[in-house]
Design an enzyme around this catalytic site. Structure first.
Site, PDB file in Angstrom:
ATOM      1  N   ASN A  93     -37.336  42.949  -4.302  1.00  0.00           N
ATOM      2  CA  ASN A  93     -36.127  42.771  -3.840  1.00  0.00           C
ATOM      3  C   ASN A  93     -34.953  43.040  -4.403  1.00  0.00           C
ATOM      4  O   ASN A  93     -34.998  42.929  -5.555  1.00  0.00           O
ATOM      5  CB  ASN A  93     -35.824  41.356  -2.797  1.00  0.00           C
ATOM      6  CG  ASN A  93     -36.068  40.280  -3.685  1.00  0.00           C
ATOM      7  OD1 ASN A  93     -35.290  40.273  -4.828  1.00  0.00           O
ATOM      8  ND2 ASN A  93     -36.729  39.108  -3.263  1.00  0.00           N
ATOM      9  N   ALA A 151     -42.971  42.323   4.556  1.00  0.00           N
ATOM     10  CA  ALA A 151     -41.716  41.279   4.876  1.00  0.00           C
ATOM     11  C   ALA A 151     -40.619  42.415   5.393  1.00  0.00           C
ATOM     12  O   ALA A 151     -39.710  42.012   6.323  1.00  0.00           O
ATOM     13  CB  ALA A 151     -41.223  40.471   3.814  1.00  0.00           C
ATOM     14  N   TYR A 152     -40.394  43.499   5.006  1.00  0.00           N
ATOM     15  CA  TYR A 152     -39.287  44.468   5.327  1.00  0.00           C
ATOM     16  C   TYR A 152     -39.445  45.300   6.522  1.00  0.00           C
ATOM     17  O   TYR A 152     -38.675  45.959   7.181  1.00  0.00           O
ATOM     18  CB  TYR A 152     -38.931  45.167   4.108  1.00  0.00           C
ATOM     19  CG  TYR A 152     -38.192  44.829   3.024  1.00  0.00           C
ATOM     20  CD1 TYR A 152     -37.839  43.169   3.138  1.00  0.00           C
ATOM     21  CD2 TYR A 152     -37.686  45.165   1.968  1.00  0.00           C
ATOM     22  CE1 TYR A 152     -37.048  42.715   1.981  1.00  0.00           C
ATOM     23  CE2 TYR A 152     -36.893  44.769   0.967  1.00  0.00           C
ATOM     24  CZ  TYR A 152     -36.585  43.300   0.953  1.00  0.00           C
ATOM     25  OH  TYR A 152     -35.784  42.801  -0.004  1.00  0.00           O
ATOM     26  N   ASP A 162     -44.659  41.013  -4.470  1.00  0.00           N
ATOM     27  CA  ASP A 162     -43.975  40.673  -5.804  1.00  0.00           C
ATOM     28  C   ASP A 162     -44.379  39.326  -6.091  1.00  0.00           C
ATOM     29  O   ASP A 162     -44.545  38.943  -7.313  1.00  0.00           O
ATOM     30  CB  ASP A 162     -42.660  40.427  -5.044  1.00  0.00           C
ATOM     31  CG  ASP A 162     -41.572  40.090  -6.072  1.00  0.00           C
ATOM     32  OD1 ASP A 162     -41.428  40.961  -7.135  1.00  0.00           O
ATOM     33  OD2 ASP A 162     -41.174  39.063  -6.198  1.00  0.00           O
ATOM     34  N   ASP A 171     -56.230  44.522  -4.011  1.00  0.00           N
ATOM     35  CA  ASP A 171     -55.153  43.691  -4.646  1.00  0.00           C
ATOM     36  C   ASP A 171     -54.532  44.543  -5.960  1.00  0.00           C
ATOM     37  O   ASP A 171     -55.630  44.794  -6.730  1.00  0.00           O
ATOM     38  CB  ASP A 171     -55.845  42.584  -5.193  1.00  0.00           C
ATOM     39  CG  ASP A 171     -54.662  41.647  -5.862  1.00  0.00           C
ATOM     40  OD1 ASP A 171     -53.761  42.158  -6.149  1.00  0.00           O
ATOM     41  OD2 ASP A 171     -55.035  40.247  -6.019  1.00  0.00           O
ATOM     42  N   SER A 203     -42.267  48.314   1.441  1.00  0.00           N
ATOM     43  CA  SER A 203     -41.438  48.027   2.805  1.00  0.00           C
ATOM     44  C   SER A 203     -42.084  47.550   3.813  1.00  0.00           C
ATOM     45  O   SER A 203     -41.486  46.932   5.199  1.00  0.00           O
ATOM     46  CB  SER A 203     -40.304  49.034   2.951  1.00  0.00           C
ATOM     47  OG  SER A 203     -39.234  48.933   2.258  1.00  0.00           O
ATOM     48  N   THR A 204     -43.507  47.580   4.029  1.00  0.00           N
ATOM     49  CA  THR A 204     -44.078  47.437   5.246  1.00  0.00           C
ATOM     50  C   THR A 204     -44.697  46.316   5.421  1.00  0.00           C
ATOM     51  O   THR A 204     -45.404  45.857   6.572  1.00  0.00           O
ATOM     52  CB  THR A 204     -45.333  48.364   5.459  1.00  0.00           C
ATOM     53  OG1 THR A 204     -46.361  48.145   4.396  1.00  0.00           O
ATOM     54  CG2 THR A 204     -44.950  49.674   5.262  1.00  0.00           C
TER      55      THR A 204
HETATM   56  P1  ADP Z   1     -41.633  44.526   1.494  1.00  0.00           P
HETATM   57  O1  ADP Z   1     -40.911  43.372   1.312  1.00  0.00           O
HETATM   58  O2  ADP Z   1     -41.192  45.743   0.548  1.00  0.00           O
HETATM   59  O3  ADP Z   1     -42.322  44.608   2.779  1.00  0.00           O
HETATM   60  P2  ADP Z   1     -44.274  42.785   0.876  1.00  0.00           P
HETATM   61  O4  ADP Z   1     -44.533  42.405  -0.325  1.00  0.00           O
HETATM   62  O5  ADP Z   1     -43.818  42.061   1.775  1.00  0.00           O
HETATM   63  O6  ADP Z   1     -43.204  43.926   0.460  1.00  0.00           O
HETATM   64  O7  ADP Z   1     -45.191  43.863   1.538  1.00  0.00           O
HETATM   65  C1  ADP Z   1     -45.577  45.182   1.143  1.00  0.00           C
HETATM   66  C2  ADP Z   1     -46.888  45.694   1.446  1.00  0.00           C
HETATM   67  O8  ADP Z   1     -48.035  45.022   0.319  1.00  0.00           O
HETATM   68  C3  ADP Z   1     -47.593  44.966   2.573  1.00  0.00           C
HETATM   69  O9  ADP Z   1     -48.708  45.899   3.140  1.00  0.00           O
HETATM   70  C4  ADP Z   1     -48.622  43.706   2.131  1.00  0.00           C
HETATM   71  O10 ADP Z   1     -49.772  43.476   2.798  1.00  0.00           O
HETATM   72  C5  ADP Z   1     -48.827  44.221   0.819  1.00  0.00           C
HETATM   73  N1  ADP Z   1     -49.474  43.286  -0.480  1.00  0.00           N
HETATM   74  C6  ADP Z   1     -49.232  41.989  -0.470  1.00  0.00           C
HETATM   75  N2  ADP Z   1     -49.799  41.464  -1.280  1.00  0.00           N
HETATM   76  C7  ADP Z   1     -50.596  42.736  -2.141  1.00  0.00           C
HETATM   77  C8  ADP Z   1     -51.265  42.753  -3.433  1.00  0.00           C
HETATM   78  N3  ADP Z   1     -51.652  41.767  -4.151  1.00  0.00           N
HETATM   79  N4  ADP Z   1     -51.915  44.167  -3.584  1.00  0.00           N
HETATM   80  C9  ADP Z   1     -51.527  45.152  -2.860  1.00  0.00           C
HETATM   81  N5  ADP Z   1     -50.779  44.933  -1.698  1.00  0.00           N
HETATM   82  C10 ADP Z   1     -50.343  43.819  -1.246  1.00  0.00           C
END
Ligand code: ADP
Length: 186
Positions: free
Chosen positions: A30, A129-130, A40, A16, A126-127
């Site tokens: 975003n 939600a994007y 985020d 995390d 980006s990997t």
């Molecule tokens: P984006 O909109 O740029 O794709 P996301 O937050 O949806 O961003 O996802 C980007 C990556 O971050 C994904 O692999 C997600 O699983 C990961 N992620 C989510 N929460 C955490 C966290 N607390 N620490 C590290 N990575 C995370």
């Protein structure tokens, strides 16, 4: 897994990102910088309200363009600053997503360097939600960071990718192994 890039190093770990102490944490934001889910959401929850208050003051009128980034303090996170970087939404790969993703990493590294950071953490921008495929994103992320560090013009000594799940970690490990294979001079 860890490799050298110039006199700095790149490290991969699963975890995390809000729990890993560094000078600068990069957040996958975003363009509205209004807070979302994923990394985020985790950054704002763990960092506390001061980060959004600061974003509200510095937010550009039309938001932050894809490939760009802004810096805030880090609130309660174990860091000095947060770089909020805007990665591209995956649209099939023919809309310049790779250039936009590289720009998000490069802009983040420049902003972190300007703040004197020795250590910087990145999520896999980006990997989530994007929808950017992890293997392709990993290749862009790691080559962009390696090229930046090899230039040797930055105070950054270590970049750590904090990856949230096994599949993403494996994709980055594979891309990093490819990077170590060396390169031909042009
Ligand atoms: P984006 O909109 O740029 O794709 P996301 O937050 O949806 O961003 O996802 C980007 C990556 O971050 C994904 O692999 C997600 O699983 C990961 N992620 C989510 N929460 C955490 C966290 N607390 N620490 C590290 N990575 C995370």
């Amino acid at each position: 897994m860890e490799v050298a890039a110039g006199s700095a190093k790149i490290r991969l770990m699963m975890g995390d990102i809000t729990k890993v102490p560094v000078d600068v944490v990069v957040n996958a934001a975003n363009s509205d910088l209004i807070g979302g889910g994923g990394v985020d959401g985790a950054v704002h929850r763990a960092g506390g309200p001061s980060i959004m208050l600061e974003l509200n003051r510095i937010r550009p009128v039309n938001g932050c363009p894809t490939g760009g980034a802004v810096v805030t303090g880090a609130g309660n996170l174990p860091a000095k600053f947060v770089v909020h970087a805007v990665g591209p939404i995956w649209r099939g790969g023919r809309s310049g997503e790779d250039l936009d993703l590289a720009s998000a990493y490069k802009t983040s590294l420049e902003l972190a360097s300007a703040r004197g950071a020795a250590t910087v953490s990145f999520p896999s921008i980006s990997t989530g939600a994007y929808g950017y495929p992890a293997g392709l994103a990993a290749a862009v992320a790691l080559s962009t960071v390696a090229e930046f560090l090899r230039a040797g013009t930055s105070p950054i000594r270590e970049v750590v990718f904090v990856l949230f799940d096994e599949g993403t970690l494996r994709a980055y490990e594979k891309a990093l192994a490819g990077l170590r294979g060396g390169a031909c001079a042009p």
